[in-house]
Design a protein around this motif. Sequence first.
Motif, PDB file in Angstrom:
ATOM      1  N   GLY A 103       0.793  -1.220   0.000  1.00 29.88           N
ATOM      2  CA  GLY A 103       0.000   0.000   0.000  1.00 29.88           C
ATOM      3  C   GLY A 103       0.825   1.269   0.000  1.00 29.88           C
ATOM      4  N   LYS A 104       2.126   1.150  -0.235  1.00 27.27           N
ATOM      5  CA  LYS A 104       3.019   2.307  -0.243  1.00 27.27           C
ATOM      6  C   LYS A 104       3.730   2.425  -1.592  1.00 27.27           C
ATOM      7  N   ASP A 105       4.241   3.601  -1.860  1.00 25.90           N
ATOM      8  CA  ASP A 105       5.038   3.846  -3.056  1.00 25.90           C
ATOM      9  C   ASP A 105       6.310   4.595  -2.679  1.00 25.90           C
ATOM     10  N   PHE A 106       7.349   4.396  -3.498  1.00 24.70           N
ATOM     11  CA  PHE A 106       8.546   5.217  -3.393  1.00 24.70           C
ATOM     12  C   PHE A 106       8.365   6.442  -4.281  1.00 24.70           C
ATOM     13  N   GLU A 107       8.751   7.598  -3.767  1.00 24.59           N
ATOM     14  CA  GLU A 107       8.662   8.835  -4.540  1.00 24.59           C
ATOM     15  C   GLU A 107      10.045   9.480  -4.620  1.00 24.59           C
ATOM     16  N   LEU A 108      10.410   9.978  -5.799  1.00 25.17           N
ATOM     17  CA  LEU A 108      11.718  10.591  -6.025  1.00 25.17           C
ATOM     18  C   LEU A 108      11.611  12.102  -5.857  1.00 25.17           C
ATOM     19  N   TRP A 109      12.607  12.663  -5.144  1.00 24.20           N
ATOM     20  CA  TRP A 109      12.625  14.109  -4.883  1.00 24.20           C
ATOM     21  C   TRP A 109      13.967  14.698  -5.302  1.00 24.20           C
ATOM     22  N   MET A 110      13.922  15.955  -5.728  1.00 26.57           N
ATOM     23  CA  MET A 110      15.132  16.715  -5.996  1.00 26.57           C
ATOM     24  C   MET A 110      15.263  17.778  -4.911  1.00 26.57           C
TER      25      MET A 110
END
Length: 240
Positions: A168-175
């Motif tokens: 139920g989770k996702d990885f999110e990419l940040w700058m």
Amino acid sequence: MTLAENTGPERGGDDMLAAEYVLGVLDADERQIASRRIDAENDFARLVDGWAVSFSPLAAAYPEIEPPASVKTAVDRRLFASAASVTAPTQPRGLWSSLAFWRGLAAAAVAALAIYIAVPILNPPVEPQARLVASLAAEGSDVKYLAVYDAAHHEVGLSHVSGERASGKDFELWMIEGKNSPVSMGVIPAGAIAHIVVSPAAQQKLAQGAVLAVSLEPAGGSPTGQPTGPVVAAGDLKSI
């Protein structure tokens, strides 16, 4: 202790080390240690070979360039000028049998070769297909990614090295640029390899070497536009 010596899970393990070796981002000591392991450890050598194959498409941006024939001519003159003057002592003396002439010609050839080599170094061409790489990891987390920013195609390629997202989770990419707030680059698709398109606004910032980070978010990504879950991996972008 160097990365090459400390290959436990907190630093990404041998797989990450092999990838960094192929990309050439290890320092001199780490690279020397890794080179010795390639010679002594078959399993590690296979990891290096595997990453070399995976990264081989990167070389497409750098075509082979054959030097002009004049370069070989200049080198031949430098190498064999003295032999020519020694093996023909009975020839009439003149310009072609003059030792001073041959020495001058050799010196000119060496100077020309030096200029030919130095000009691209002193005036490097603008490379429109720059690539930056980052090893994304964090202390206390088993999530590891290898990120490659391809400026020519305006995308970040992500290789998932280890660590699974919770149900139920996702990885999110940040700058992250300096002290500015993190900017979302999107949810990372599941799978061993993922590609995220970089917006025009983010391209220049990435090219200057921003930090990339991965956070654990609710399915579909952060609902607030800022990280809401823990940062499970991060790293600086560096030139290849």
